[in-house]
Scaffold this active site. Structure first.
Site, PDB file in Angstrom:
ATOM      1  N   GLU A 223      53.873  43.194  21.195  1.00  0.00           N
ATOM      2  CA  GLU A 223      55.218  43.160  21.759  1.00  0.00           C
ATOM      3  C   GLU A 223      55.345  41.791  22.404  1.00  0.00           C
ATOM      4  O   GLU A 223      54.698  41.507  23.408  1.00  0.00           O
ATOM      5  CB  GLU A 223      55.382  44.260  22.797  1.00  0.00           C
ATOM      6  CG  GLU A 223      56.812  44.347  23.292  1.00  0.00           C
ATOM      7  CD  GLU A 223      56.937  45.030  24.654  1.00  0.00           C
ATOM      8  OE1 GLU A 223      57.945  45.707  24.855  1.00  0.00           O
ATOM      9  OE2 GLU A 223      56.055  44.869  25.505  1.00  0.00           O
TER      10      GLU A 223
ATOM     11  N   ASP B 273      53.303  69.982  24.265  1.00  0.00           N
ATOM     12  CA  ASP B 273      52.514  70.452  25.418  1.00  0.00           C
ATOM     13  C   ASP B 273      51.701  71.666  24.996  1.00  0.00           C
ATOM     14  O   ASP B 273      52.270  72.657  24.526  1.00  0.00           O
ATOM     15  CB  ASP B 273      53.495  70.805  26.542  1.00  0.00           C
ATOM     16  CG  ASP B 273      52.810  71.458  27.734  1.00  0.00           C
ATOM     17  OD1 ASP B 273      51.601  71.236  27.918  1.00  0.00           O
ATOM     18  OD2 ASP B 273      53.507  72.178  28.480  1.00  0.00           O
TER      19      ASP B 273
ATOM     20  N   ASP C 128      47.764  51.585  22.853  1.00  0.00           N
ATOM     21  CA  ASP C 128      48.492  50.581  23.598  1.00  0.00           C
ATOM     22  C   ASP C 128      47.516  49.800  24.461  1.00  0.00           C
ATOM     23  O   ASP C 128      46.631  50.386  25.079  1.00  0.00           O
ATOM     24  CB  ASP C 128      49.507  51.276  24.519  1.00  0.00           C
ATOM     25  CG  ASP C 128      50.911  50.803  24.282  1.00  0.00           C
ATOM     26  OD1 ASP C 128      51.197  49.647  24.621  1.00  0.00           O
ATOM     27  OD2 ASP C 128      51.715  51.591  23.753  1.00  0.00           O
TER      28      ASP C 128
ATOM     29  N   HIS D  32      60.027  53.877  22.266  1.00  0.00           N
ATOM     30  CA  HIS D  32      60.176  54.562  23.561  1.00  0.00           C
ATOM     31  C   HIS D  32      61.006  53.764  24.564  1.00  0.00           C
ATOM     32  O   HIS D  32      61.259  54.259  25.656  1.00  0.00           O
ATOM     33  CB  HIS D  32      58.788  54.816  24.139  1.00  0.00           C
ATOM     34  CG  HIS D  32      58.066  53.541  24.439  1.00  0.00           C
ATOM     35  ND1 HIS D  32      57.654  52.672  23.445  1.00  0.00           N
ATOM     36  CD2 HIS D  32      57.734  52.951  25.602  1.00  0.00           C
ATOM     37  CE1 HIS D  32      57.094  51.624  24.000  1.00  0.00           C
ATOM     38  NE2 HIS D  32      57.118  51.756  25.308  1.00  0.00           N
ATOM     39  N   ASP D  33      61.389  52.539  24.218  1.00  0.00           N
ATOM     40  CA  ASP D  33      62.207  51.731  25.125  1.00  0.00           C
ATOM     41  C   ASP D  33      63.658  51.647  24.652  1.00  0.00           C
ATOM     42  O   ASP D  33      64.465  50.932  25.247  1.00  0.00           O
ATOM     43  CB  ASP D  33      61.660  50.297  25.206  1.00  0.00           C
ATOM     44  CG  ASP D  33      60.312  50.225  25.911  1.00  0.00           C
ATOM     45  OD1 ASP D  33      60.030  51.114  26.739  1.00  0.00           O
ATOM     46  OD2 ASP D  33      59.556  49.288  25.639  1.00  0.00           O
TER      47      ASP D  33
ATOM     48  N   ASP E 138      52.122  72.786  31.126  1.00  0.00           N
ATOM     49  CA  ASP E 138      52.517  72.171  32.399  1.00  0.00           C
ATOM     50  C   ASP E 138      53.813  71.378  32.241  1.00  0.00           C
ATOM     51  O   ASP E 138      54.211  70.647  33.139  1.00  0.00           O
ATOM     52  CB  ASP E 138      51.389  71.271  32.949  1.00  0.00           C
ATOM     53  CG  ASP E 138      51.023  70.155  31.975  1.00  0.00           C
ATOM     54  OD1 ASP E 138      51.618  70.099  30.865  1.00  0.00           O
ATOM     55  OD2 ASP E 138      50.150  69.341  32.306  1.00  0.00           O
TER      56      ASP E 138
ATOM     57  N   ASN F 184      49.022  72.826  27.241  1.00  0.00           N
ATOM     58  CA  ASN F 184      48.418  73.506  28.405  1.00  0.00           C
ATOM     59  C   ASN F 184      49.470  73.978  29.405  1.00  0.00           C
ATOM     60  O   ASN F 184      49.170  74.226  30.568  1.00  0.00           O
ATOM     61  CB  ASN F 184      47.361  72.628  29.080  1.00  0.00           C
ATOM     62  CG  ASN F 184      47.985  71.395  29.706  1.00  0.00           C
ATOM     63  OD1 ASN F 184      49.118  71.042  29.381  1.00  0.00           O
ATOM     64  ND2 ASN F 184      47.275  70.746  30.605  1.00  0.00           N
TER      65      ASN F 184
ATOM     66  N   ASP G  79      51.018  45.237  24.773  1.00  0.00           N
ATOM     67  CA  ASP G  79      52.202  45.362  25.612  1.00  0.00           C
ATOM     68  C   ASP G  79      52.546  44.030  26.276  1.00  0.00           C
ATOM     69  O   ASP G  79      51.660  43.361  26.828  1.00  0.00           O
ATOM     70  CB  ASP G  79      51.900  46.403  26.704  1.00  0.00           C
ATOM     71  CG  ASP G  79      53.094  46.678  27.587  1.00  0.00           C
ATOM     72  OD1 ASP G  79      54.076  47.230  27.070  1.00  0.00           O
ATOM     73  OD2 ASP G  79      53.057  46.330  28.784  1.00  0.00           O
TER      74      ASP G  79
HETATM   75  C1  NOJ Z   1      56.870  47.312  27.481  1.00  0.00           C
HETATM   76  C2  NOJ Z   1      56.719  48.788  27.281  1.00  0.00           C
HETATM   77  O1  NOJ Z   1      57.127  49.121  25.988  1.00  0.00           O
HETATM   78  C3  NOJ Z   1      57.568  49.442  28.351  1.00  0.00           C
HETATM   79  O2  NOJ Z   1      57.713  50.820  28.143  1.00  0.00           O
HETATM   80  C4  NOJ Z   1      56.958  49.131  29.689  1.00  0.00           C
HETATM   81  O3  NOJ Z   1      57.816  49.610  30.704  1.00  0.00           O
HETATM   82  C5  NOJ Z   1      56.777  47.619  29.894  1.00  0.00           C
HETATM   83  N1  NOJ Z   1      56.274  46.952  28.727  1.00  0.00           N
HETATM   84  C6  NOJ Z   1      55.821  47.357  31.024  1.00  0.00           C
HETATM   85  O4  NOJ Z   1      54.505  47.641  30.659  1.00  0.00           O
END
Ligand code: NOJ
Length: 563
Positions: free
Chosen positions: A257, A22, A99, A330-331, A26, A24, A201
């Site tokens: 993905e 970050d 993405d 990130h998932d 916030d 700025n 995605d």
């Molecule tokens: C896959 C993404 O990696 C995930 O973070 C997202 O919640 C879902 N697709 C929906 O876009």
């Protein structure tokens, strides 16, 4: 045989902008934060950044709910910042991939706002609208990925719209050619800005089944997973081939993905006749998913599943296509806890995992913080969590009779927020991520696991990643050599080779927390063979014994030609 491409010897670093840095004040990471840290990334040795969504969004799913594809979310910065990021990265020979979320938009996207106005609106057919059943209930019993019905009722027009993910992520109707053209136009807008490609995605969801019937329920809520009617449906490949022809008709890199693609169908998706350059496979990261594909259960010995799934995929890649190599994103939870146990931490296990996946055949992806050995976080209650999927899973678990404590334990192991806690830059206030209280709490172990400590300690996980990246770049065999799994049935060890012409490298990995004997199949002999890389540093080293591997030890050797 596929020709060699620039992205095959690249290493890709994934940035979740909300949690990176970050500038700025916030409490939310931003694009200028990425620019500030480009030199750090250059030092690590990466070539490409995959930037998670930075487009305008109400952030119901942290940017995967886009309300304007062609502008930047104000909390992340401006289009000028984005242009500067592309230019500054380029100066350092780093490319950017973005993405591409083509399955759905936000319900606050102007297309959807129009579409929901009335049944005869020009954009009505841009989304998937259906009448209620005669009793007024949803058109069918599909359950969205984040829990609850996949249909949301719209009072004004008296119809339901479909959302595979959250109700703020209505699915686009890919059968409508105007939708497809609008998306292609947007893709060209970004390509003109000089980005190098895209991560697509949830792309295997874009084609829906023509039959919208109820499916047998798998739970007390009477619902059935939405995948059955929305994932990998007939007609999907036609849409994908058109996408390739009309939007990817230049030298770019695409990684999709694509849940649900079977190994035998890979040639339709990747390689010279496929659609994408690579596909993210899920087998190895889902080894802890139960048979119904519903709940994640801890595994006592993940090694055998991991070895099987990865080896099968590598054997396909020996023949055709190319693979993204990843153990975090990130998932997902942090790899060290996901694959080695909820209580494991420290540099040695982190380096074991790095060795295992970075030396496979394919293009490695490193998720932010993985290069420091960041771990899962156990927040004290569900209120600390931000992730829409975790909150949905927790609710569903409690509804199905799990106690709050049990439900929370599952969230500890599997929450997507494990990987989304802010990046640890130093041991100062808010881990150097922000001067403001961050949008998601920091993992308390930032005092020890952080960039500052990693940079100063030459035996750190960071420096080990750097060395692995260099090793890959300096050894053609690690890029294009074929993969062989040497001891498929060993319960503790994973030993594989990479071979190209007369060159052979052996990777020996002890996945157990105990010292175990090493008996390599003849004629392989590592006596007096110099170590290329290993995760026990000289300092914590009792002299290495050839026939014993210490807990979580990894060793890599260049084999002599007689082996
Ligand atoms: C896959 C993404 O990696 C995930 O973070 C997202 O919640 C879902 N697709 C929906 O876009």
């Amino acid at each position: 045989m596929q020709s060699k491409k620039w992205w095959q010897n690249s290493v890709i670093y994934q940035i979740y902008p909300k949690s990176f840095k970050d500038t700025n004040h916030d409490g939310i990471g931003d694009i200028n934060g990425v620019i500030e840290k480009l030199d750090y990334l250059k030092e690590l040795g990466i070539d490409v950044i995959w930037l998670n969504p930075v487009f305008c969004s109400p952030m119901d799913d942290n940017g995967y709910d886009i309300s304007d594809y062609m502008d930047i979310a104000p909390e992340y910065g401006t289009m000028n910042d984005m242009d500067r990021l592309i230019a500054e990265a380029k100066k350092r020979e780093i490319s950017i991939i973005m993405d591409l979320v083509l399955n759905h938009t936000s319900d606050e996207h102007p297309w959807f706002i129009e579409s929901r106005k009335s049944k005869d609106n020009k954009k009505r057919d841009w989304y998937i609208w259906r009448d209620p059943k005669t009793d007024g209930s949803a058109p069918n019993n599909w359950r969205s990925k984040f829990g609850g019905s996949a249909w949301e009722y719209d009072e004004r027009s008296g119809q339901y719209y479909l959302h595979v993910f959250s109700k703020k992520q209505p699915d686009l109707n890919w059968d409508n050619p105007e939708v497809r053209e609008a998306l292609y136009e947007m893709i060209h807008f970004w390509l003109k800005k000089g980005i190098a490609g895209f991560r697509l995605d949830a792309i295997t969801f874009i084609k829906k089944s023509d039959m919208m019937d109820d499916f047998p329920s798998d739970s007390s809520d009477g619902l059935s997973p939405v995948d059955i009617g929305t994932l990998n449906q007939p007609g999907l490949l036609e849409h994908l081939h058109e996408l390739k022809k009309k939007a990817f008709n230049q030298d770019i890199f695409t990684v999709a993905e694509a849940p649900g693609v079977l190994a035998r169908d890979l040639p339709d998706y990747v390689g010279d006749n496929g659609v994408f350059d690579m596909l993210f496979e899920f087998g190895h990261v889902d080894i802890d998913l139960d048979k119904d594909g519903k709940w994640y259960k801890p595994l006592d010995r993940p090694l055998s599943g991991l070895k099987k799934v990865i080896s099968e995929s590598q054997e396909v890649i020996n023949q055709i296509g190319w693979s993204p190599l990843y153990i975090e994103n990130h998932d997902l939870p942090r790899s060290i806890n996901h694959f080695l146990g909820q209580h494991v931490d420290g540099p040695i296990p982190a380096k074991l995992l790095a060795t295992f996946y970075m030396l496979l055949k394919g293009t490695p992806f490193i998720y932010q913080g993985q290069e420091l050995g960041m771990t899962n976080v156990n927040f004290p209650s569900i209120e600390y969590y931000n992730d829409i999927a975790s909150i949905g899973q927790y609710k569903q678990a409690v509804e199905e009779g799990y106690s709050e404590e049990e439900a929370l334990k599952t969230i500890w192991r599997r929450s997507r927020d494990n990987g989304r806690t802010p990046m640890h830059w130093d041991n100062g206030n808010n881990a150097g991520f922000s001067e403001h209280e961050p949008w998601l709490s920091i993992n308390p172990n930032y005092q020890t696991i952080n960039v500052q400590n990693n940079l100063t300690d030459s035996n750190s996980v960071f420096h080990y990643y750097r060395q692995l990246i260099q090793l890959r770049k300096n050894n053609e065999v690690l890029l294009h050599g074929s993969y062989d799994n040497l001891m498929p049935d060993d319960k503790d060890l994973w030993t594989y080779t990479r071979s190209l012409g007369n060159e052979k490298i052996i990777v020996i990995l002890n996945f157990s927390d105990k010292t175990v004997p090493l008996h390599l199949p003849s004629p392989i002999n590592i006596n007096e063979t110099p170590l290329l890389i290993g995760n026990y540093s000289a300092e914590n080293n009792e002299p290495m014994e050839t026939n014993l591997l210490r807990p979580f030890e990894a060793r890599v050797f260049q084999l002599k030609s007689e082996n």
